[in-house]
Scaffold this motif. Structure first.
Motif, mmCIF file in Angstrom:
data_model
loop_
_atom_site.group_PDB
_atom_site.id
_atom_site.type_symbol
_atom_site.label_atom_id
_atom_site.label_comp_id
_atom_site.label_asym_id
_atom_site.label_seq_id
_atom_site.Cartn_x
_atom_site.Cartn_y
_atom_site.Cartn_z
ATOM 1 N N LEU A 139 3.690 44.577 -22.368
ATOM 2 C CA LEU A 139 2.123 44.929 -22.346
ATOM 3 C C LEU A 139 1.208 44.095 -21.509
ATOM 4 C CD1 LEU A 139 2.047 45.957 -26.229
ATOM 5 C CD2 LEU A 139 2.601 47.269 -24.420
ATOM 6 N N VAL A 140 1.687 43.146 -21.216
ATOM 7 C CA VAL A 140 0.574 42.021 -20.934
ATOM 8 C C VAL A 140 -0.127 42.379 -19.695
ATOM 9 C CG1 VAL A 140 0.243 39.609 -19.987
ATOM 10 C CG2 VAL A 140 1.794 40.061 -21.769
ATOM 11 N N THR A 141 0.532 42.626 -18.641
ATOM 12 C CA THR A 141 -0.405 43.054 -17.258
ATOM 13 C C THR A 141 -0.768 44.210 -17.251
ATOM 14 O OG1 THR A 141 1.471 41.402 -16.214
ATOM 15 C CG2 THR A 141 -0.080 42.956 -14.749
ATOM 16 N N PRO A 142 -0.107 45.333 -17.712
ATOM 17 C CA PRO A 142 -0.846 46.373 -17.829
ATOM 18 C C PRO A 142 -2.163 46.369 -18.723
ATOM 19 C CG PRO A 142 1.373 46.966 -18.832
ATOM 20 C CD PRO A 142 1.162 45.425 -18.201
ATOM 21 N N GLY A 143 -1.617 45.880 -19.966
ATOM 22 C CA GLY A 143 -3.023 45.901 -20.769
ATOM 23 C C GLY A 143 -4.133 45.098 -20.145
ATOM 24 N N PHE A 144 -3.818 43.938 -19.639
ATOM 25 C CA PHE A 144 -4.949 43.203 -18.931
ATOM 26 C C PHE A 144 -5.803 44.018 -17.809
ATOM 27 C CE2 PHE A 144 -3.545 38.727 -20.243
ATOM 28 C CZ PHE A 144 -4.059 39.240 -21.453
ATOM 29 N N VAL A 145 -4.856 45.064 -17.245
ATOM 30 C CA VAL A 145 -5.500 45.842 -15.912
ATOM 31 C C VAL A 145 -6.424 46.752 -16.658
ATOM 32 C CG1 VAL A 145 -5.195 47.454 -14.212
ATOM 33 C CG2 VAL A 145 -3.811 45.408 -14.425
ATOM 34 N N LEU A 146 -6.007 47.325 -17.843
ATOM 35 C CA LEU A 146 -6.982 48.358 -18.455
ATOM 36 C C LEU A 146 -8.070 47.580 -18.943
ATOM 37 C CD1 LEU A 146 -4.529 50.299 -20.469
ATOM 38 C CD2 LEU A 146 -5.664 51.088 -18.448
ATOM 39 N N LEU A 147 -7.939 46.714 -19.497
ATOM 40 C CA LEU A 147 -9.084 45.556 -20.181
ATOM 41 C C LEU A 147 -10.107 45.303 -19.032
ATOM 42 C CD1 LEU A 147 -10.022 44.228 -22.960
ATOM 43 C CD2 LEU A 147 -9.127 42.015 -22.138
ATOM 44 N N ILE A 148 -9.569 44.798 -17.804
ATOM 45 C CA ILE A 148 -10.478 44.332 -16.744
ATOM 46 C C ILE A 148 -11.307 45.704 -16.315
ATOM 47 C CG2 ILE A 148 -10.810 43.567 -14.390
ATOM 48 C CD1 ILE A 148 -10.290 41.318 -16.285
ATOM 49 N N SER A 149 -10.635 46.845 -16.191
ATOM 50 C CA SER A 149 -11.358 48.195 -15.817
ATOM 51 C C SER A 149 -12.323 48.560 -16.658
ATOM 52 C CB SER A 149 -10.191 49.250 -15.528
ATOM 53 O OG SER A 149 -9.970 49.653 -16.717
ATOM 54 N N ARG A 150 -12.564 48.120 -17.735
ATOM 55 C CA ARG A 150 -13.681 48.434 -18.901
ATOM 56 C C ARG A 150 -14.826 47.868 -18.678
ATOM 57 N NH1 ARG A 150 -10.654 49.555 -24.868
ATOM 58 N NH2 ARG A 150 -9.215 51.272 -24.087
ATOM 59 N N PHE A 151 -14.635 46.505 -18.170
ATOM 60 C CA PHE A 151 -15.878 45.745 -18.141
ATOM 61 C C PHE A 151 -16.480 45.415 -16.717
ATOM 62 C CE2 PHE A 151 -13.983 44.860 -22.049
ATOM 63 C CZ PHE A 151 -14.944 44.705 -23.062
ATOM 64 N N TYR A 152 -15.664 45.581 -15.680
ATOM 65 C CA TYR A 152 -15.872 45.244 -14.380
ATOM 66 C C TYR A 152 -16.095 46.450 -13.261
ATOM 67 C CZ TYR A 152 -15.256 40.308 -16.018
ATOM 68 O OH TYR A 152 -15.169 39.264 -16.884
ATOM 69 N N LYS A 153 -16.913 46.009 -12.365
ATOM 70 C CA LYS A 153 -16.970 47.170 -11.368
ATOM 71 C C LYS A 153 -15.725 47.194 -10.498
ATOM 72 C CE LYS A 153 -22.095 46.495 -10.789
ATOM 73 N NZ LYS A 153 -23.103 46.021 -9.950
ATOM 74 N N ARG A 154 -15.498 48.124 -9.708
ATOM 75 C CA ARG A 154 -14.239 48.131 -8.936
ATOM 76 C C ARG A 154 -14.109 47.017 -7.797
ATOM 77 N NH1 ARG A 154 -12.392 53.655 -6.149
ATOM 78 N NH2 ARG A 154 -14.735 53.762 -5.584
ATOM 79 N N GLU A 155 -15.182 46.578 -7.208
ATOM 80 C CA GLU A 155 -15.289 45.762 -6.394
ATOM 81 C C GLU A 155 -15.126 44.246 -6.855
ATOM 82 O OE1 GLU A 155 -19.605 46.732 -6.962
ATOM 83 O OE2 GLU A 155 -17.915 47.790 -6.842
ATOM 84 N N GLU A 156 -15.407 44.148 -8.312
ATOM 85 C CA GLU A 156 -15.393 42.971 -8.948
ATOM 86 C C GLU A 156 -13.765 42.616 -9.393
ATOM 87 O OE1 GLU A 156 -19.764 42.936 -10.637
ATOM 88 O OE2 GLU A 156 -18.073 43.589 -12.145
ATOM 89 N N GLN A 157 -13.046 43.822 -9.536
ATOM 90 C CA GLN A 157 -11.730 43.746 -10.267
ATOM 91 C C GLN A 157 -10.721 42.915 -9.536
ATOM 92 O OE1 GLN A 157 -10.442 47.669 -11.425
ATOM 93 N NE2 GLN A 157 -12.601 48.160 -12.139
ATOM 94 N N PRO A 158 -10.744 42.939 -8.421
ATOM 95 C CA PRO A 158 -9.608 42.295 -7.502
ATOM 96 C C PRO A 158 -9.472 40.810 -7.852
ATOM 97 C CG PRO A 158 -10.521 43.933 -5.904
ATOM 98 C CD PRO A 158 -11.387 43.957 -7.312
ATOM 99 N N LEU A 159 -10.946 40.083 -7.588
ATOM 100 C CA LEU A 159 -11.120 38.767 -8.033
ATOM 101 C C LEU A 159 -10.774 38.535 -9.246
ATOM 102 C CD1 LEU A 159 -12.069 35.908 -6.832
ATOM 103 C CD2 LEU A 159 -14.373 36.411 -7.398
ATOM 104 N N ARG A 160 -11.098 39.191 -10.286
ATOM 105 C CA ARG A 160 -10.755 38.765 -11.751
ATOM 106 C C ARG A 160 -9.371 39.036 -11.899
ATOM 107 N NH1 ARG A 160 -16.041 39.184 -10.090
ATOM 108 N NH2 ARG A 160 -17.167 37.913 -11.564
ATOM 109 N N VAL A 161 -8.684 39.939 -11.295
ATOM 110 C CA VAL A 161 -7.311 40.008 -11.650
ATOM 111 C C VAL A 161 -6.438 38.759 -10.902
ATOM 112 C CG1 VAL A 161 -5.082 41.436 -11.100
ATOM 113 C CG2 VAL A 161 -7.215 42.565 -11.972
#
Length: 533
Positions: free
Chosen positions: A188-210
């Protein structure tokens, strides 16, 4: 006649102080009521926040647009980063340490004490991903149906406890059972974190956070090496030195899970570190993602769209790329320290000399994520570019036995993890429709698990020169990823141009990436969606 007061429409603003108030026509009580009532403007029109709490999809009409100043955007982004990045980065560091604990134990007497044959050790590497593979779709279902943050925190707690149990086995069978269950918990770790990041960050902000939490694989390798070095020197009667690697790392993970469960928010509305007004800004920030923030209803047409490549090929494209990358990852990940030990180093020398490689595992994904964030439309170019150092590294391992060249090749082996991080972030950025996003995420991580199952069996410990078959398999995989990624980019470019042309024919004007809604439409349904390149 008493003077009339000109009525003004409700103003939905990000700044309560921006509300125009006629002081000469309103008493102090009325003024206070108007200021105090500003945040009720949206709630008077809809039940948006209540719907979010229930996990319902939210439409554009339900959530009026508000203006957010750059200063407000930066303030809310900073608050989100200070909360979410430490939680995800520490969790990912521990996840990598825990997953790799067996490879650290292997340079001591772990294999001898458990009476493992070379094939047994390879299977212990693979069964972790059998559990990962088995639990991917059930886990994805749980991530959609249950509270995301609580589900993630519980999985961290379970895998920490299971890792501590790895200190107990005395032969292959119980160790294999624990490793399989550990794979289920970490699925659950990586797919869960991807979903979590997508709820709080803009698309252009997501690659850096991931990239930031994914680079913690390298941090975990670095910290894990130091912990293992220290634990290898601990001598307690009836407890084997390598057992402390599992006990200490697992205990730290259990303690951290309690912190995660307490602090991690479910969505912007439940983030206790944001004021009510900042929660509203946090929602407005992700409007341009053109995606639902959560929907507990499984929509079968979205499942079909994700699984049928003639409707949308990108899910299968990412699955193939990730599988091809995961085959080397499974082999290199499980044999990383044994590859270095094959150069002739002792157990403790292996751990210390391997530290620069761990540091590079931080540098590669972090730099790749930064470039993907700063250079427009460059994500897939970054993915292709970061395959090259790994390709050079495995060619060196395959072609020469010169110790200096081997060590250089060893240090650059891990550049592909930057590319892997971009693939993991892709479902959050380029897939819309919550069910579809969950299904594509599951496809990607099933491919990841399958590749990691296959990979260790190319690495034959009795082979001379060391692991020649495994290195040749890595050369093939790293080579074919580049044209696959380039083909996917061509598809995105063509599709974006087609949508621009349709928008022009409808007279919709220039595409505005900041405007969108929170409806649960897929990227195929929503022709205003544009793919990030």
């Amino acid at each position: 006649m008493p003077p009339t007061v000109e009525e003004k429409p409700d103003i939905v603003s990000a700044d309560p102080n921006s509300v125009p108030i006629e002081m000469n026509s309103l008493d102090l009580r009325g003024t206070a009521e108007k200021i105090d009532g500003l945040e009720r403007v949206e709630s008077a029109r809809s039940n948006v926040m209540d719907d979010l709490a229930k996990g319902e999809s939210v439409s554009y009409d339900d959530l009026p647009i508000i203006e957010v100043t750059p200063e407000e955007n930066r303030r809310v982004l900073r608050k989100l980063d200070l909360l979410l990045l430490p939680l995800t980065m520490v969790a990912y560091t521990l996840q990598y340490i825990d997953r790799s604990a067996m490879s650290y134990a292997a340079v001591f007497t772990f294999r001898k004490d458990l009476k493992l044959t070379p094939a047994d050790y390879s299977w212990l590497g693979s069964v972790f991903f059998f559990g990962y593979l088995f639990f991917e779709f059930p886990g994805s279902y749980l991530l959609q149906r249950l509270p995301l943050s609580k589900t993630m925190g519980t999985s961290i707690l379970i895998w920490g406890g299971l890792l501590m149990c790895m200190a107990a086995p005395t032969h292959f069978a119980p160790a294999a059972v624990i490793r399989t269950l550990l794979g289920c918990a970490e699925a659950l770790v990586t797919p869960g974190f991807v979903l979590l990041i997508s709820r709080f960050y803009k698309r252009e902000e997501q690659p850096l956070r991931v990239g930031l939490w994914y680079c913690c694989n390298g941090l975990g390798s670095f910290v894990g090496a130091l912990v293992s070095y220290g634990m290898g020197h601990v001598h307690v009667a009836s407890v084997r030195p390598w057992a402390w690697i599992f006990i200490v790392n697992g205990g730290i993970t259990v303690l951290f899970s309690l912190v995660f469960l307490w602090f991690c928010p479910e969505n912007p509305q439940t983030c206790r570190f944001l004021t009510p007004h900042e929660k509203r800004i946090a929602l407005e920030r992700v409007r341009g993602n053109k995606s639902s923030l959560g929907n507990k209803q499984v929509k079968w047409y979205q499942v079909k769209e994700a699984l049928f490549p003639w409707i949308d090929p990108q899910g299968w494209a990412y699955a193939l790329i990730v599988f091809t990358m995961a085959v080397p990852n499974g082999g290199i990940g499980n044999f990383l320290h044994l590859i270095l030990q094959s150069y002739g180093y002792t157990a403790f020398q292996t751990i210390l000399i391997g530290l620069p490689q761990a540091a590079m595992q931080v540098v590669f994904p972090l730099s790749g994520a930064y470039i993907a964030r700063k250079v427009p439309q460059a994500r897939l170019y970054v993915l292709m570019a970061y395959m090259l150092p790994s390709l050079v590294g495995v060619i060196i391992q395959y072609k020469t036995r010169n110790s200096g060249a081997l060590l250089f090749g060893y240090y650059i082996l891990g550049s592909y993890v930057a590319s892997l991080g971009i693939c993991f972030a892709a479902p959050g950025a380029n897939i819309a429709g919550y069910t579809k996003k969950v299904v594509v995420g599951a496809m990607v991580f099933i491919a990841y698990a399958t590749g990691n199952i296959v990979g260790p069996h190319f690495f034959i410990s009795t082979e001379t020169p060391a692991y020649k078959s495994g290195m040749f398999a890595c050369i093939i995989c790293f080579t074919i990823i580049i044209p696959m990624a380039f083909s996917l980019r061509l598809y995105y470019v063509r599709e974006n141009k087609r949508r621009d042309r349709l928008a022009e024919e409808r007279g919709e004007g220039v595409y505005d990436e900041t405007r969108g809604d929170f409806s649960d439409q897929t990227d195929v349904e929503n022709l205003s969606f544009r793919y990030a390149l």
